[in-house]
Design a protein around this motif. Structure first.
Motif, PDB file in Angstrom:
ATOM      1  N   ARG A 112       0.861  -1.191   0.000  1.00 42.78           N
ATOM      2  CA  ARG A 112       0.000   0.000   0.000  1.00 42.78           C
ATOM      3  C   ARG A 112       0.901   1.247   0.000  1.00 42.78           C
ATOM      4  O   ARG A 112       0.721   2.172  -0.778  1.00 42.78           O
ATOM      5  N   ILE A 136       1.384   4.120  -2.960  1.00 45.33           N
ATOM      6  CA  ILE A 136       1.190   5.555  -2.777  1.00 45.33           C
ATOM      7  C   ILE A 136       2.408   6.326  -3.287  1.00 45.33           C
ATOM      8  O   ILE A 136       2.277   7.385  -3.902  1.00 45.33           O
ATOM      9  N   LEU A 138       4.106   5.402  -5.707  1.00 44.53           N
ATOM     10  CA  LEU A 138       3.972   5.359  -7.161  1.00 44.53           C
ATOM     11  C   LEU A 138       2.848   6.269  -7.647  1.00 44.53           C
ATOM     12  O   LEU A 138       2.727   6.515  -8.841  1.00 44.53           O
ATOM     13  N   SER A 139       2.008   6.767  -6.722  1.00 41.11           N
ATOM     14  CA  SER A 139       0.886   7.586  -7.157  1.00 41.11           C
ATOM     15  C   SER A 139       1.322   9.017  -7.457  1.00 41.11           C
ATOM     16  O   SER A 139       0.516   9.830  -7.859  1.00 41.11           O
ATOM     17  N   LEU A 140       2.587   9.320  -7.239  1.00 38.42           N
ATOM     18  CA  LEU A 140       3.119  10.617  -7.681  1.00 38.42           C
ATOM     19  C   LEU A 140       4.086  10.350  -8.820  1.00 38.42           C
ATOM     20  O   LEU A 140       4.874   9.415  -8.737  1.00 38.42           O
ATOM     21  N   PRO A 141       4.042  11.170  -9.877  1.00 38.48           N
ATOM     22  CA  PRO A 141       5.043  11.017 -10.934  1.00 38.48           C
ATOM     23  C   PRO A 141       6.456  11.150 -10.347  1.00 38.48           C
ATOM     24  O   PRO A 141       6.668  11.964  -9.441  1.00 38.48           O
ATOM     25  N   LEU A 186       8.116  14.544  -9.737  1.00 36.85           N
ATOM     26  CA  LEU A 186       7.422  15.360  -8.741  1.00 36.85           C
ATOM     27  C   LEU A 186       7.733  14.869  -7.338  1.00 36.85           C
ATOM     28  O   LEU A 186       7.900  15.668  -6.410  1.00 36.85           O
TER      29      LEU A 186
END
Lengths: 333, 310
Positions: free
Chosen positions: B144, B148, B150-153, B156
């Motif tokens: 999990r 998360i 990985l949920s930002l480029p 960035l």
């Protein structure tokens, strides 16, 4: 289908929740504490104390977090320390510019990426194939900002074919914030073509990496599908080659490509920061790039949250679109 | 008798076949790589880069950290001296010997790339290894967290980490770029370990009563390393480019005591009109090195792929 969408939406909630926790923790670990970071250069002991009280930093941590969430939902990200404007207003103003640039880059990448990938796969091992694969490798190895400068140097400074920076020279009256669209709406075609010319170089620079990725995925996917049994069946049924290619190979090969295109959003968001800085393109990336130089934390916080939110949303949409295209995904879990 | 003969023949055949295919996957992969021109070019570029960065301080003709008066005297906003006797590529924007700085910068570039990759590799492998070896809620929780990240480029995420520090230094760059690659390594190792868990040799070891720790370290980990090494090579290429991007955004190490290609490239942009070479040479160096690592990594991936095994 509806159940699948609802399930995916529910799955996205914990991700967003932990993300907000992380940004909250990030804000708390900024040098000098959040109040000092948010005030930036203009800080004094009283102003920090005042902001601490206003932000409730003297309250228990969970109260602070809930207030932080409340501010996010009301879109209150404070004021930028660089411009003094509310961050939300800045974002609203710059949003169309980034959408315009990103969309243009994506269209370029898809328009050129799929045909190149497809042709390379069909002529596997040929000179064209090798040249395409090598150029995609080089495309990924070039730092985006250098490519931007190179394009600017060649096409704007040396040959003076295209404008070097900015979004428009004259500009039509601002209606939607999209420079190209505003020109069309007011019937000012000169403004539209001016805006389009300004778009060419930044969009080309931003498109290189997504282009390279799309070429490679298309090529690999077409190669995979060409080996499939149903293609052989189609051949043995006596279908003509063009029909096989169009109906059986291309259609099936484009499934993974569709997913990849959605996932390019991340690359575009990150690339926009560099490209917009090079071309002084006043969008979200430019806001972030100028915010970094001045350590404008209210801006950074808002933009990072926004980027993550957009990215999570796009991933969700990709999942859903994939379920629409491929029924197996729906019943899978 | 005939049947028996045939059976023994078959065993012989099998044994011969086993002997033929009995080389280890790694040896086999190496052999295939030596035949692939892509792999040879990639390995050559990487080797050259590593050797160059090791010997750069000794072969640099001038001191890269001295501002030479003969260069500085001709330095104006519209003129940066080109090649002149003793200075192969002339001056940079600050009056340093451009050629020597370019050479020495290879060292700093390699160090930043390698340390960032090692950081990502180590942390990622610990997370992925724990998740893969323990499974259950540890696995869910760790994955999990990775999702998360990985949920930002990538860039960035690197920016938000580097921005935590008031001032940029090479360490902030290394930490930022390294952290970005943690989730990739974690996912990769977890996937490989999970696949191993179901495999027969792990089952056999467990059935023989081998301790879990030994199973993990002796049987599961070594067999999962292939893809991780490939990814490390590819990550190094990305790390060098990401470090350059951070420098361009003003999050790098501004100290003139450090010469690094990304920083040189970023700073040269302001003098692009006057002396474009200041940007061209570091950019070419970055592109060639990144390409070298990419080619090496991709060809390793291809030759480690069991599908390509004879």
């Amino acid at each position: 289908m509806l159940r699948f969408i609802v399930r995916r939406l529910i799955q996205a909630i914990p991700t967003l929740f932990i993300l907000s926790l992380l940004v909250f923790a990030w804000l708390r670990s900024l040098p000098g504490g959040p109040a000092a970071a948010l005030l930036g250069e203009r800080q004094t002991a009283e102003s920090i104390a005042r902001l601490n009280a206003a932000m409730g930093l003297d309250q228990p941590i969970y109260v602070q977090y809930i207030k932080f969430l409340g501010r996010i939902f009301t879109g209150d990200f404070g004021t930028s320390t660089v411009s003094g404007d509310p961050v939300m207003a800045e974002i609203r103003r710059s949003f169309p510019a980034t959408i315009e640039l990103g969309l243009c880059a994506l269209i370029l990448a898809v328009l050129f990426g799929i045909p190149f990938g497809y042709l390379a796969a069909r002529r596997r091992g040929s000179f064209f194939d090798n040249a395409t694969v090598i150029s995609t490798l080089v495309g990924v190895a070039i730092p985006v900002f250098f490519l931007g400068f190179l394009l600017k140097y060649i096409f704007a400074n040396q040959f003076r074919l295209l404008p070097p920076s900015g979004r428009y020279a004259v500009g039509a009256p601002d209606i939607t914030g999209f420079a190209t669209l505003d020109g069309l709406l007011t019937g000012d075609l000169a403004a539209t073509s001016d805006a389009l010319l300004h778009l060419v170089l930044p969009a080309a620079a931003l498109a290189t990496i997504p282009f390279a990725v799309i070429v490679r995925i298309t090529r690999a996917s077409v190669l995979d599908v060409m080996d499939e049994d149903f293609v052989r069946t189609a051949e043995s049924k006596g279908l003509t080659t063009p029909v096989i290619r169009r109906r059986h190979v291309l259609r099936n090969a484009l499934l993974p490509v569709a997913t990849t295109i959605g996932l390019q959003t991340g690359l575009l968001l990150a690339g926009a920061v560099l490209t917009e800085k090079v071309f002084v393109w006043r969008g979200l990336g430019w806001l972030l790039a100028t915010g970094i130089e001045q350590r404008d934390y209210p801006r950074l916080q808002a933009l990072i949250l926004l980027a993550a939110g957009v990215y999570v949303l796009v991933n969700l949409l990709v999942d859903i679109s994939y379920a629409i295209i491929d029924p197996r995904v729906r019943v899978g879990r | 008798m005939k049947l028996l003969k045939r059976k023994s023949d078959r065993i012989d055949e099998l044994a011969a076949g086993a002997g033929e295919g009995g080389t280890s996957l790694a040896a086999d992969a190496l052999k295939r790589m030596a035949r692939s021109p892509v792999a040879v070019v990639g390995a050559g570029v990487v080797a050259l880069f590593v050797i160059l960065s090791a010997i750069a301080p000794w072969i640099a003709p001038k001191d890269p950290f001295t501002r030479y008066p003969e260069l500085r005297s001709e330095l104006t906003p519209t003129n940066i001296p080109g090649p002149m006797p003793g200075f192969l590529l002339g001056s940079d924007q600050n009056g340093y010997d451009f050629f020597s700085r370019l050479l020495v910068a290879s060292q700093q570039t390699l160090i930043v790339g390698v340390l960032a990759t090692l950081l990502g590799l180590t942390v990622g492998m610990i997370i992925g290894g724990l998740a893969g070896a323990l499974g259950g809620w540890v696995d869910s929780a760790l994955m999990r967290l990775v999702d998360i990240m990985l949920s930002l480029p990538a860039l960035l995420l690197a920016i938000s980490i580097a921005a935590l520090f008031r001032e940029g230094s090479q360490w902030t760059v290394i930490i930022a770029v390294g952290t970005v690659s943690v989730p990739i390594f974690a996912r990769l190792l977890r996937g490989a370990m999970l696949a191993q868990r179901e495999s027969d040799h792990v089952l056999a070891a467990t059935a023989l009563g081998v301790r879990r720790r030994t199973v993990v370290f002796r049987h599961m980990l070594p067999n999962s390393l292939g893809p991780v090494i490939v990814q490390a090579t590819l990550t190094l290429a990305a790390a060098i480019i990401e470090a350059a991007s951070l420098s361009f955004l003003g999050l790098g190490d501004p100290s003139p005591r450090r010469a690094e290609w990304g920083l040189m490239l970023a700073q040269a942009q302001r003098h692009f009109e006057v002396k474009p070479e200041l940007a061209f040479y570091p950019a070419a160096a970055i592109i060639i090195v990144a390409l070298g690592f990419t080619l090496l990594g991709e060809s390793m991936r291809e030759s480690l792929d069991p599908k390509n095994r004879r």
